[in-house]
Design a protein around this motif. Structure first.
Motif, mmCIF file in Angstrom:
data_model
loop_
_atom_site.group_PDB
_atom_site.id
_atom_site.type_symbol
_atom_site.label_atom_id
_atom_site.label_comp_id
_atom_site.label_asym_id
_atom_site.label_seq_id
_atom_site.Cartn_x
_atom_site.Cartn_y
_atom_site.Cartn_z
ATOM 1 N N PRO A 19 -33.973 18.242 20.368
ATOM 2 C CA PRO A 19 -32.841 19.039 20.810
ATOM 3 C C PRO A 19 -31.502 18.315 20.672
ATOM 4 O O PRO A 19 -31.416 17.117 20.932
ATOM 5 N N TYR A 20 -30.502 19.091 20.252
ATOM 6 C CA TYR A 20 -29.113 18.674 20.348
ATOM 7 C C TYR A 20 -28.579 19.221 21.674
ATOM 8 O O TYR A 20 -28.842 20.378 22.016
ATOM 9 N N HIS A 21 -27.804 18.434 22.374
ATOM 10 C CA HIS A 21 -27.171 18.987 23.568
ATOM 11 C C HIS A 21 -26.174 20.067 23.153
ATOM 12 O O HIS A 21 -25.524 19.967 22.112
ATOM 13 N N GLU A 22 -26.053 21.093 23.966
ATOM 14 C CA GLU A 22 -25.225 22.243 23.600
ATOM 15 C C GLU A 22 -23.736 21.904 23.469
ATOM 16 O O GLU A 22 -22.985 22.655 22.850
ATOM 17 N N VAL A 23 -23.283 20.767 24.028
ATOM 18 C CA VAL A 23 -21.854 20.429 23.936
ATOM 19 C C VAL A 23 -21.491 19.829 22.578
ATOM 20 O O VAL A 23 -20.307 19.662 22.269
ATOM 21 N N ILE A 24 -22.479 19.465 21.774
ATOM 22 C CA ILE A 24 -22.196 18.843 20.480
ATOM 23 C C ILE A 24 -21.556 19.886 19.563
ATOM 24 O O ILE A 24 -22.060 20.991 19.403
ATOM 25 N N THR A 25 -20.433 19.517 18.961
ATOM 26 C CA THR A 25 -19.643 20.476 18.197
ATOM 27 C C THR A 25 -20.222 20.710 16.804
ATOM 28 O O THR A 25 -21.014 19.898 16.294
ATOM 29 N N ASP A 26 -19.803 21.798 16.196
ATOM 30 C CA ASP A 26 -20.236 22.104 14.833
ATOM 31 C C ASP A 26 -19.827 20.994 13.879
ATOM 32 O O ASP A 26 -20.573 20.638 12.950
ATOM 33 N N THR A 74 -30.273 20.830 32.667
ATOM 34 C CA THR A 74 -30.155 20.488 31.257
ATOM 35 C C THR A 74 -30.714 21.637 30.422
ATOM 36 O O THR A 74 -31.840 22.088 30.651
ATOM 37 N N LYS A 75 -29.924 22.098 29.462
ATOM 38 C CA LYS A 75 -30.394 23.152 28.567
ATOM 39 C C LYS A 75 -31.113 22.516 27.389
ATOM 40 O O LYS A 75 -30.548 21.716 26.656
ATOM 41 N N LEU A 76 -32.391 22.879 27.216
ATOM 42 C CA LEU A 76 -33.205 22.303 26.148
ATOM 43 C C LEU A 76 -33.412 23.323 25.030
ATOM 44 O O LEU A 76 -33.948 24.405 25.263
ATOM 45 N N THR A 77 -32.987 22.978 23.827
ATOM 46 C CA THR A 77 -33.289 23.827 22.674
ATOM 47 C C THR A 77 -34.670 23.516 22.118
ATOM 48 O O THR A 77 -35.217 24.287 21.336
ATOM 49 N N ASP A 78 -35.231 22.366 22.529
ATOM 50 C CA ASP A 78 -36.571 21.964 22.099
ATOM 51 C C ASP A 78 -37.094 20.987 23.140
ATOM 52 O O ASP A 78 -36.392 20.048 23.532
ATOM 53 N N SER A 79 -38.320 21.200 23.611
ATOM 54 C CA SER A 79 -38.894 20.327 24.642
ATOM 55 C C SER A 79 -39.468 19.040 24.062
ATOM 56 O O SER A 79 -39.843 18.130 24.809
ATOM 57 N N THR A 114 -35.280 14.269 30.604
ATOM 58 C CA THR A 114 -34.581 15.531 30.360
ATOM 59 C C THR A 114 -33.694 15.951 31.530
ATOM 60 O O THR A 114 -33.187 17.066 31.544
ATOM 61 N N ALA A 115 -33.507 15.077 32.515
ATOM 62 C CA ALA A 115 -32.639 15.385 33.652
ATOM 63 C C ALA A 115 -32.038 14.090 34.202
ATOM 64 O O ALA A 115 -32.731 13.070 34.267
ATOM 65 N N TRP A 116 -30.773 14.156 34.618
ATOM 66 C CA TRP A 116 -30.067 12.959 35.093
ATOM 67 C C TRP A 116 -28.848 13.326 35.942
ATOM 68 O O TRP A 116 -27.977 12.492 36.180
ATOM 69 N N SER A 117 -28.738 14.537 36.419
ATOM 70 C CA SER A 117 -27.527 15.004 37.084
ATOM 71 C C SER A 117 -27.136 14.069 38.232
ATOM 72 O O SER A 117 -27.916 13.800 39.144
ATOM 73 N N LEU A 118 -25.904 13.585 38.196
ATOM 74 C CA LEU A 118 -25.490 12.490 39.070
ATOM 75 C C LEU A 118 -25.498 12.814 40.568
ATOM 76 O O LEU A 118 -25.759 11.909 41.372
ATOM 77 N N PRO A 119 -25.224 14.033 41.019
ATOM 78 C CA PRO A 119 -25.341 14.269 42.464
ATOM 79 C C PRO A 119 -26.733 13.966 43.005
ATOM 80 O O PRO A 119 -26.870 13.477 44.133
ATOM 81 N N TYR A 120 -27.775 14.217 42.225
ATOM 82 C CA TYR A 120 -29.134 13.884 42.651
ATOM 83 C C TYR A 120 -29.368 12.376 42.570
ATOM 84 O O TYR A 120 -30.036 11.796 43.428
ATOM 85 N N VAL A 121 -28.835 11.748 41.551
ATOM 86 C CA VAL A 121 -28.994 10.298 41.377
ATOM 87 C C VAL A 121 -28.399 9.548 42.562
ATOM 88 O O VAL A 121 -28.973 8.563 43.040
ATOM 89 N N TYR A 122 -27.244 10.013 43.055
ATOM 90 C CA TYR A 122 -26.523 9.301 44.119
ATOM 91 C C TYR A 122 -26.762 9.884 45.507
ATOM 92 O O TYR A 122 -26.240 9.356 46.493
ATOM 93 N N GLY A 123 -27.539 10.956 45.592
ATOM 94 C CA GLY A 123 -27.859 11.523 46.895
ATOM 95 C C GLY A 123 -26.667 12.126 47.609
ATOM 96 O O GLY A 123 -26.505 11.958 48.824
ATOM 97 N N LEU A 124 -25.832 12.862 46.880
ATOM 98 C CA LEU A 124 -24.595 13.408 47.419
ATOM 99 C C LEU A 124 -24.602 14.926 47.429
ATOM 100 O O LEU A 124 -25.280 15.559 46.617
ATOM 101 N N GLU A 125 -23.843 15.512 48.347
ATOM 102 C CA GLU A 125 -23.613 16.953 48.344
ATOM 103 C C GLU A 125 -22.695 17.274 47.162
ATOM 104 O O GLU A 125 -21.732 16.547 46.915
ATOM 105 N N ALA A 126 -22.967 18.360 46.449
ATOM 106 C CA ALA A 126 -22.137 18.685 45.282
ATOM 107 C C ALA A 126 -22.149 20.182 45.018
ATOM 108 O O ALA A 126 -23.145 20.876 45.269
#
Length: 805
Positions: A240-247, A435-440, A446-458
């Motif tokens: 998968p390419y991340h969806e933010v990668i430009t054309d 995380t949006k996956l175009t291919d598994s 496949t996940a790293w969202s920082l509010p969960y990493v740091y244990g913070l309300e977000a």
């Protein structure tokens, strides 16, 4: 006088001409590049000599040192005019100046130390750019980092000089093709620096990224090696390419791949693209640059630690170091060539990337205790990401913990991190709720969202929220109170953990409460540290505690009495003394070097508490001196080790990390067993071409799950909730002592989980404690220190060391 000056001028010109016309890699090194390995100190000398020979075209800069005090270098290569105005070019680029005319290409080599052809290729590429290929430099600055991981590379090179035959033995069973533990891939602390770009836990990453973010090149290549039987890999990357990668980013990496292919076709060299190496996980040497606006790419040559100077492959060919160097040099020069030819387009598209930040979520609002916000702020600063305070306002946003869209009122102490900034794309990737996956079929978690990493309300807002100045968390200085009965400190973060460690180092007796109490109108949670004046008469009580707390930015409360309003007084049985610990960590053969290194780094660099790194053969002699033994991930047979069991029964504290649990599961004494689950796996026949994808249905690929906690247990002290990074599809259970478990009918908040194991995850054990005699075994079925960046897991490990009986 005039004649003397003329003579000096002609002498200088003659020396310059001599150095330029006589310098070659062979004349300096004493051998042609590719004929043997070059130790790092000679690489440093080489680039200094190259600069002396071609001062108009190359500028070498030391940007830091490794843990083992080896130099980290950058070589800036360009035309005479461009080298003379490097700073002006850098500023024009960062400011998106319309007059910008020079593209910037950054080439990174040997992030994995035993992928050893990289540094040799860097030396040859630099030489060719200032000699045969100078035409590429008219509108291009090339920045070469010849070795991102000198400690690991010298570990490998020294191994090869010690074990290698002369001439080389090409048979794979030869000792020279089988590295000894831990191998040269990792750095001093056995970290994989190619997973550390965004997290910057290691000193090499921190120093390099400071310079990288001061340049933000148009193109970045990360040179690697893979197995000896693999052909060369270059982009385009795999899905998968991340969806933010430009054309444009997709297109130009493909253009570079085509140009590489032209050169390889002419030589008859084998290669492949579009498989294995994807663009998703944000902390690689291709993705991090991509999310920062570069054309970020990985190039992979067959070789690595098995190759040595020459090795026979599975098809009977002999792969030499010279082959590997030639391939890397070819793709490096091809990349610079394509960048020079497409200079104007690269500049235009980079400026467009910086201007267009139209993502679904415009602002992320972060809330939590200062002690937990501070580490996130530090990470954002390292990444050159702007963080502001919030203006008190009402807004609708996605709640990371509930998964719902809610109406929220932000406070002036909340942080706002907006995607409306130069690093906005990276912000979007690091904070995205799912995380949006175009291919598994992906290469990493496949996940790293920082509010969960740091244990913070977000909360994620689709509206750009108003900001109220740059966020800087200030700490009010503690003032000594010579009349107080005790000082107390909240227990909720690594800051409080470091404070405890520092207090013990100074000989302070520290207590903690197992029960909540209320005093002077304030509620204190279980785990709160209590520093009693009467128990510390032999030291300068106020001076020592106040000095340490202010150095570590810890807030203390001075209490005039130990008689509480609600709960148990300070002399109650629920107030426990924290004894000083003697901690051992297994290392060496059978242990995972990554896991062992994470623990080594944690104690030395983060907690700053003494630790004994122990080889397994020395364990029995060490046990009587230890209060705590930590078993990193790896393969062991501890369930049959009577010495370890006797030590636990007498009061030892054994801590088991990740895959090491397999060595204890099924033995009734150790309490851990694999949880039974009904199989729902289909028995239908699988076609050969679908085998790899079918295997995905039985794995958990780094997904984030919410946990249920037993808040009465000391292992959970300091937590209000916990989200775990799940890497293990195996499900374990304890008869009693489960503290952190997945929820019933567990559903990940982000990341990929295979269909065959998804339902099995219900109430899976994440962490728990089993008692044996007077001692305990603590199981962490998921690594709380994963890659050193899962910040909210670290307190759990500290609890297991200091808060258990």
């Amino acid at each position: 006088m005039r004649n003397s000056l003329l003579i000096l001028f002609f002498i200088a010109q003659s020396l310059l001409l001599f150095s330029q016309t006589n310098f070659t890699p062979k004349t300096f090194l004493g051998y042609s590049i590719g004929q043997q390995f070059t130790r790092h100190y000679r690489v440093v000398d080489y680039f200094s000599a190259l600069q002396a020979a071609f001062p108009q075209n190359i500028k070498v800069e030391k940007y830091g040192e490794t843990y083992e005090k080896r130099d980290l270098l950058l070589a800036f290569i360009g035309s005479e005019e461009n080298i003379s105005r490097l700073e002006a070019i850098r500023l024009a680029h960062l400011n998106n100046d319309v007059s910008e005319k020079v593209s910037i290409v950054w080439l990174s080599y040997n992030v994995h130390g035993n992928e050893s052809s990289g540094t040799e290729a860097a030396m040859q590429t630099a030489y060719l750019l200032v000699t045969k290929n100078k035409e590429y430099l008219k509108n291009t600055i090339v920045i070469i980092d010849p070795c991102l991981n000198p400690d690991g590379r010298d570990r490998y090179v020294n191994f090869y000089y010690q074990k290698g035959n002369f001439p080389p033995d090409i048979k794979r069973f030869s000792a020279e093709h089988n590295e000894t533990w831990p191998g040269g891939r990792s750095n001093h602390y056995f970290f994989d620096l190619n997973r550390d770009w965004a997290w910057m836990t290691q000193i090499e990453s921190q120093q390099r990224m400071k310079r990288y973010n001061q340049w933000l090149p148009h193109v970045h290549v990360d040179f690697h090696e893979q197995g000896i039987n693999e052909p060369y890999y270059f982009p385009p990357a795999a899905e998968p390419y991340h969806e933010v990668i430009t054309d444009w980013q997709r297109k130009f990496q493909k253009d570079i791949g085509k140009n590489n292919a032209n050169y390889f076709d002419k030589e008859g060299w084998m290669y492949f693209s579009k498989e294995i190496f994807d663009l998703l996980y944000p902390s690689y040497g291709d993705t991090y640059p991509t999310y920062s606006g570069s054309i970020g790419m990985t190039f992979e040559q067959g070789g690595s630690g098995r190759a040595g100077l020459a090795v026979i492959t599975q098809v009977g060919d002999t792969l030499t170091l010279q082959n590997r160097v030639d391939h890397h040099v070819t793709t490096g020069l091809s990349t610079v060539e394509m960048s020079s030819k497409n200079n104007d387009k690269l500049i235009k598209e980079y400026q467009s990337f910086c201007a267009n930040k139209n993502y679904k979520y415009k602002s992320y609002v972060i809330s939590g205790p200062q002690n937990k916000l501070q580490p996130l702020l530090e990470l954002m600063k390292k990444n050159e990401i702007k963080v502001s305070f919030s203006k008190p306002t009402k807004f609708k946003g996605y709640n990371f913990k509930t998964g719902n869209i809610e109406s929220i009122s932000s406070s002036q102490n909340d942080l706002i991190i907006s995607t409306n900034q130069i690093k906005g794309t990276l912000v979007s990737v690091l904070f995205e709720p799912q995380t949006k996956l175009t291919d598994s079929l992906t290469y990493d978690i496949t996940a790293w969202s920082l509010p969960y990493v740091y244990g913070l309300e977000a909360w994620a807002s689709e509206v750009l929220l108003e900001e109220n100045g740059t966020a800087v968390i200030s700490h009010d200085k503690n003032i000594p109170n010579s009349e107080c009965y005790a000082y107390v400190c909240e227990w909720n973060s690594m800051k409080s953990s470091r404070f405890l460690a520092a207090l013990q180092q100074k000989g302070i007796k520290v207590y903690f409460t197992e029960k909540q109490f209320i005093i002077e109108g304030k509620k204190y949670a279980p785990g709160t540290l209590i520093l009693l004046r009467g128990e510390n008469k032999a030291i300068s009580f106020d001076e020592t505690i106040i000095t340490l707390s202010n150095q570590l930015e810890i807030s203390l409360t001075a209490l005039k009495s130990g008689f509480v309003d609600e709960g148990n007084d300070f002399g109650a049985s629920s107030v426990k003394h924290i004894s000083k610990k003697s901690i051992g960590v297994l290392t060496g053969e059978n242990t995972s070097s990554l896991s062992s290194g994470e623990l080594w780094y944690f104690f030395e660099q983060e907690l700053k508490y003494p630790v004994h790194m122990l080889l397994i053969e020395d364990l029995e002699s060490a046990l009587p001196s230890l209060s705590t033994l930590i078993v990193p991930e790896g393969q062991y047979q501890f369930s049959e080790n009577k010495a370890v069991l006797d030590w636990i029964e007498k009061g030892g504290n054994l801590i088991v990390i990740g895959s090491a649990a397999e060595s204890f599961a099924g033995n009734e004494v150790f309490g851990l067993k694999v949880k039974d689950a009904d199989s729902t796996i289909s028995e239908k026949e699988i076609s050969y071409g679908d085998v790899e994808r079918q295997q995905l249905s039985s794995i958990v690929n780094g997904a984030i799950y919410p946990c249920n906690l037993d808040f009465s247990h000391p292992l959970s002290f300091g937590y209000t909730d916990y989200f775990t990074l799940r890497m293990n599809s195996n499900v374990y259970e304890l008869k009693e002592g489960s503290v952190f478990k997945l929820k019933k009918d567990a559903i990940p908040v982000s990341g990929f989980v295979g269909s065959n194991v998804a339902k099995k995850q219900t109430e899976a054990l994440i962490a728990g404690v089993h008692s044996i005699g007077s001692g305990t075994v603590t199981y962490f079925l998921e690594n709380p220190l994963f890659r050193g960046f899962w910040e909210n897991g670290k307190l759990m490990l500290v609890n297991s060391i200091f808060m258990l009986k």
